[in-house]
Design a protein around this motif. Sequence first.
Motif, PDB file in Angstrom:
ATOM      1  N   ASP A 168       0.941  -1.239  -0.036  1.00 52.30           N
ATOM      2  CA  ASP A 168       0.028  -0.014  -0.134  1.00 52.30           C
ATOM      3  C   ASP A 168       0.963   1.120   0.217  1.00 52.30           C
ATOM      4  OD1 ASP A 168      -2.442  -1.419   0.065  1.00 52.30           O
ATOM      5  OD2 ASP A 168      -2.698  -1.097   2.046  1.00 52.30           O
ATOM      6  N   ARG A 169       1.912   1.181   0.764  1.00 50.24           N
ATOM      7  CA  ARG A 169       2.694   2.369   0.912  1.00 50.24           C
ATOM      8  C   ARG A 169       3.477   2.642  -0.490  1.00 50.24           C
ATOM      9  NH1 ARG A 169       7.084   2.865   5.738  1.00 50.24           N
ATOM     10  NH2 ARG A 169       8.178   1.290   4.517  1.00 50.24           N
ATOM     11  N   LEU A 170       4.001   1.529  -1.119  1.00 49.51           N
ATOM     12  CA  LEU A 170       4.782   1.713  -2.409  1.00 49.51           C
ATOM     13  C   LEU A 170       3.737   2.223  -3.560  1.00 49.51           C
ATOM     14  CD1 LEU A 170       7.001   0.973  -4.089  1.00 49.51           C
ATOM     15  CD2 LEU A 170       5.814  -1.071  -4.953  1.00 49.51           C
TER      16      LEU A 170
ATOM     17  N   THR B 106       6.339   9.154   1.329  1.00 44.37           N
ATOM     18  CA  THR B 106       6.887   8.172   0.185  1.00 44.37           C
ATOM     19  C   THR B 106       8.303   7.770   0.713  1.00 44.37           C
ATOM     20  OG1 THR B 106       8.269   9.945  -0.996  1.00 44.37           O
ATOM     21  CG2 THR B 106       5.960   9.655  -1.431  1.00 44.37           C
ATOM     22  N   LYS B 107       8.378   6.710   0.122  1.00 43.80           N
ATOM     23  CA  LYS B 107      10.199   6.251   0.097  1.00 43.80           C
ATOM     24  C   LYS B 107      10.608   6.471  -1.253  1.00 43.80           C
ATOM     25  CE  LYS B 107      11.476   2.604   2.006  1.00 43.80           C
ATOM     26  NZ  LYS B 107      12.592   3.014   3.251  1.00 43.80           N
ATOM     27  N   ALA B 108      10.521   7.756  -1.834  1.00 42.57           N
ATOM     28  CA  ALA B 108      11.110   8.114  -3.092  1.00 42.57           C
ATOM     29  C   ALA B 108      12.697   7.962  -2.870  1.00 42.57           C
ATOM     30  CB  ALA B 108      10.585   9.634  -3.431  1.00 42.57           C
TER      31      ALA B 108
ATOM     32  N   LEU C 206      15.101  11.010  -2.437  1.00 44.29           N
ATOM     33  CA  LEU C 206      15.233  11.553  -1.232  1.00 44.29           C
ATOM     34  C   LEU C 206      16.572  10.900  -0.150  1.00 44.29           C
ATOM     35  CD1 LEU C 206      11.443  11.435   0.179  1.00 44.29           C
ATOM     36  CD2 LEU C 206      12.727  13.330  -0.850  1.00 44.29           C
ATOM     37  N   TYR C 207      16.636   9.677  -0.720  1.00 41.48           N
ATOM     38  CA  TYR C 207      17.874   8.913   0.284  1.00 41.48           C
ATOM     39  C   TYR C 207      19.078   9.513   0.025  1.00 41.48           C
ATOM     40  CZ  TYR C 207      14.565   6.071   2.272  1.00 41.48           C
ATOM     41  OH  TYR C 207      13.292   5.516   3.041  1.00 41.48           O
ATOM     42  N   VAL C 208      19.558  10.576  -0.988  1.00 39.38           N
ATOM     43  CA  VAL C 208      20.917  10.985  -1.183  1.00 39.38           C
ATOM     44  C   VAL C 208      21.331  11.487   0.225  1.00 39.38           C
ATOM     45  CG1 VAL C 208      22.084  12.560  -2.548  1.00 39.38           C
ATOM     46  CG2 VAL C 208      20.617  11.148  -3.707  1.00 39.38           C
TER      47      VAL C 208
ATOM     48  N   ALA D  50      14.164  14.230  14.223  1.00 38.51           N
ATOM     49  CA  ALA D  50      13.408  13.681  12.990  1.00 38.51           C
ATOM     50  C   ALA D  50      13.244  12.322  13.010  1.00 38.51           C
ATOM     51  CB  ALA D  50      13.800  14.499  11.567  1.00 38.51           C
ATOM     52  N   GLU D  51      14.768  11.637  12.480  1.00 36.78           N
ATOM     53  CA  GLU D  51      14.759  10.235  12.378  1.00 36.78           C
ATOM     54  C   GLU D  51      16.203  10.070  12.024  1.00 36.78           C
ATOM     55  OE1 GLU D  51      12.661   8.756   9.173  1.00 36.78           O
ATOM     56  OE2 GLU D  51      13.230  10.415   7.872  1.00 36.78           O
ATOM     57  N   ALA D  52      16.498   8.692  12.173  1.00 37.10           N
ATOM     58  CA  ALA D  52      17.949   8.247  11.640  1.00 37.10           C
ATOM     59  C   ALA D  52      17.606   7.913  10.292  1.00 37.10           C
ATOM     60  CB  ALA D  52      18.211   7.052  12.658  1.00 37.10           C
ATOM     61  N   THR D  53      18.641   7.447   9.554  1.00 35.70           N
ATOM     62  CA  THR D  53      18.722   7.496   8.274  1.00 35.70           C
ATOM     63  C   THR D  53      17.920   6.403   7.692  1.00 35.70           C
ATOM     64  OG1 THR D  53      20.808   6.094   8.167  1.00 35.70           O
ATOM     65  CG2 THR D  53      21.178   8.509   8.037  1.00 35.70           C
ATOM     66  N   THR D  54      17.670   5.365   8.510  1.00 37.93           N
ATOM     67  CA  THR D  54      16.576   4.068   7.791  1.00 37.93           C
ATOM     68  C   THR D  54      15.839   4.005   8.834  1.00 37.93           C
ATOM     69  OG1 THR D  54      18.390   2.664   8.012  1.00 37.93           O
ATOM     70  CG2 THR D  54      18.207   3.655   5.545  1.00 37.93           C
ATOM     71  N   SER D  55      15.615   4.539   9.896  1.00 40.27           N
ATOM     72  CA  SER D  55      14.766   4.145  10.991  1.00 40.27           C
ATOM     73  C   SER D  55      14.274   5.130  11.665  1.00 40.27           C
ATOM     74  CB  SER D  55      15.497   3.222  11.938  1.00 40.27           C
ATOM     75  OG  SER D  55      16.884   3.648  12.177  1.00 40.27           O
TER      76      SER D  55
ATOM     77  N   ASN E 219       6.499   8.051   8.540  1.00 37.57           N
ATOM     78  CA  ASN E 219       5.791   7.278   9.611  1.00 37.57           C
ATOM     79  C   ASN E 219       5.824   5.836   9.494  1.00 37.57           C
ATOM     80  OD1 ASN E 219       4.034   6.374  11.469  1.00 37.57           O
ATOM     81  ND2 ASN E 219       1.894   7.138  10.451  1.00 37.57           N
ATOM     82  N   GLY E 220       7.058   5.233   9.930  1.00 37.73           N
ATOM     83  CA  GLY E 220       7.530   3.817   9.607  1.00 37.73           C
ATOM     84  C   GLY E 220       6.426   2.893  10.032  1.00 37.73           C
ATOM     85  N   ILE E 221       6.224   1.968   9.207  1.00 40.92           N
ATOM     86  CA  ILE E 221       5.521   0.496   9.722  1.00 40.92           C
ATOM     87  C   ILE E 221       5.865  -0.031  10.983  1.00 40.92           C
ATOM     88  CG2 ILE E 221       4.679  -1.580   9.092  1.00 40.92           C
ATOM     89  CD1 ILE E 221       4.910  -0.429   5.921  1.00 40.92           C
ATOM     90  N   THR E 222       7.256  -0.167  11.222  1.00 40.33           N
ATOM     91  CA  THR E 222       7.551  -0.767  12.478  1.00 40.33           C
ATOM     92  C   THR E 222       7.172   0.299  13.640  1.00 40.33           C
ATOM     93  OG1 THR E 222       9.552  -1.397  11.270  1.00 40.33           O
ATOM     94  CG2 THR E 222       9.337  -1.993  13.489  1.00 40.33           C
ATOM     95  N   ARG E 223       7.560   1.434  13.192  1.00 36.32           N
ATOM     96  CA  ARG E 223       7.018   2.590  14.178  1.00 36.32           C
ATOM     97  C   ARG E 223       5.501   2.409  14.770  1.00 36.32           C
ATOM     98  NH1 ARG E 223       4.419   7.584  14.022  1.00 36.32           N
ATOM     99  NH2 ARG E 223       5.435   9.344  15.428  1.00 36.32           N
TER     100      ARG E 223
ATOM    101  N   THR F 128      13.622   1.879  15.509  1.00 39.13           N
ATOM    102  CA  THR F 128      12.833   0.912  14.810  1.00 39.13           C
ATOM    103  C   THR F 128      12.784   1.183  13.395  1.00 39.13           C
ATOM    104  OG1 THR F 128      10.823   2.348  14.718  1.00 39.13           O
ATOM    105  CG2 THR F 128      11.490   1.109  16.877  1.00 39.13           C
ATOM    106  N   GLY F 129      12.851   0.062  12.684  1.00 41.58           N
ATOM    107  CA  GLY F 129      12.831  -0.005  11.013  1.00 41.58           C
ATOM    108  C   GLY F 129      12.638  -1.530  10.695  1.00 41.58           C
ATOM    109  N   THR F 130      12.218  -1.474   9.363  1.00 40.72           N
ATOM    110  CA  THR F 130      12.236  -3.037   8.829  1.00 40.72           C
ATOM    111  C   THR F 130      13.630  -3.736   9.176  1.00 40.72           C
ATOM    112  OG1 THR F 130      10.472  -2.490   7.359  1.00 40.72           O
ATOM    113  CG2 THR F 130      11.559  -4.413   6.739  1.00 40.72           C
ATOM    114  N   VAL F 131      14.572  -3.142   8.792  1.00 44.99           N
ATOM    115  CA  VAL F 131      15.872  -3.887   8.814  1.00 44.99           C
ATOM    116  C   VAL F 131      16.449  -3.518  10.191  1.00 44.99           C
ATOM    117  CG1 VAL F 131      18.447  -3.612   8.212  1.00 44.99           C
ATOM    118  CG2 VAL F 131      16.750  -3.340   6.518  1.00 44.99           C
TER     119      VAL F 131
HETATM  120  N1  PMP Z   1      12.604   6.327   8.388  1.00 47.27           N
HETATM  121  C1  PMP Z   1      13.301   6.087   6.995  1.00 47.27           C
HETATM  122  C2  PMP Z   1      14.007   7.425   6.424  1.00 47.27           C
HETATM  123  C3  PMP Z   1      13.331   4.882   6.514  1.00 47.27           C
HETATM  124  O1  PMP Z   1      14.014   4.669   5.421  1.00 47.27           O
HETATM  125  C4  PMP Z   1      13.023   3.549   7.120  1.00 47.27           C
HETATM  126  C5  PMP Z   1      13.044   2.368   6.391  1.00 47.27           C
HETATM  127  N2  PMP Z   1      11.993   2.153   5.776  1.00 47.27           N
HETATM  128  C6  PMP Z   1      12.136   4.102   8.373  1.00 47.27           C
HETATM  129  C7  PMP Z   1      12.081   5.296   8.854  1.00 47.27           C
HETATM  130  C8  PMP Z   1      11.360   3.005   9.206  1.00 47.27           C
HETATM  131  O2  PMP Z   1      10.219   2.452   8.326  1.00 47.27           O
HETATM  132  P1  PMP Z   1       9.793   1.071   8.303  1.00 47.27           P
HETATM  133  O3  PMP Z   1       9.633   0.598   9.702  1.00 47.27           O
HETATM  134  O4  PMP Z   1       8.505   1.228   7.480  1.00 47.27           O
HETATM  135  O5  PMP Z   1      10.540   0.245   7.664  1.00 47.27           O
END
Ligand code: PMP
Length: 286
Positions: free
Chosen positions: A55-57, A154-156, A159-161, A188-193, A213-217, A250-253
């Motif tokens: 759904d998020r995709l 989005t996870k555009a 944005l990840y640069v 705000a958040e860490a780089t992938t969580s 708004n991460g799914i794990t969050r 928190t995050g998927t990884v």
């Molecule tokens: N913030 C960022 C910038 C992310 O890339 C991620 C990983 N998708 C998250 C938070 C955590 O999101 P999720 O729990 O949906 O993986």
Amino acid sequence: MDIKDNNYIWLDGKILAKTAANISPLTHGLHYGTGAFEGIRIYNGRIFKLKEHIDRLFLSAKILMMAINFSIAEVMEACQQIAIENKVSDGYIRPLIFLGDENIAIGAENKVHLMIACWKRSSPYLKTLMEKKALSLKISSFIKPAAESFLYSTKASGLYVLNHIAKKQATSKGYDDALMLDYRRFIAEATTSNFFMVKANKLYTPIAECCLNGITRQVIIEIAKANDIEVIEKYITPAELGEADEAFLTGTVAEINAISSIAEYKYANNPVSQLLYDRFYQLTQS
Ligand code: PMP
């Protein structure tokens, strides 16, 4: 992450060897980051929160004005298929949409491609969260822009640069990751969580305005509430980090990953994080 375990990919409806993908160097998505992706975990052959991720995709695609040529059900099915094809029962699934190579101009109406890869990544249960390396975070000098221009729902890809360079800057200084502030200088958040902290047994996390708004969050917030832990979503200043007893990402990884330090602040004792970790793990296996 063992990306080399990925032998097959799903590309625009077909499964092929990764080496046969034949993606053009003039791919629009490669030049400008015009795409979006997902990161999904598979535990014990079961894909965790698959519908929420797909759904998020589709939400990312809508916001980026990129029409996906498959239905949500077809993409979910393709994720299952590619996990089976790569013989992955505990791992990571990476769907990616990107604009093709028909036209290199900004604003071009190129074909929207969909690729799905999958590789092994196990997540053994640890009796104590502290057995998993707790992270040291640098407060990044890169800040996250206002929501009007940063497409936070989005996870555009493009944005990840910013996150990439923030993480590189942090690791080059010996930290594990960067904690990013927003343009108002709130956490705000860490780089992938996503970021959480515990103060007097209450859970605090930034309002999801300048972060994903991460799914794990969302799962962690639900688990906390179900366990009578009060959850407070608020603007958090860097100074408040000094008041916290525990902090984690928190995050998927990351799943749940304890934080050992943020700049000069140190965290060690983590009973609330441990409880959330245990419950989260049970959920992934149920
Ligand atoms: N913030 C960022 C910038 C992310 O890339 C991620 C990983 N998708 C998250 C938070 C955590 O999101 P999720 O729990 O949906 O993986």
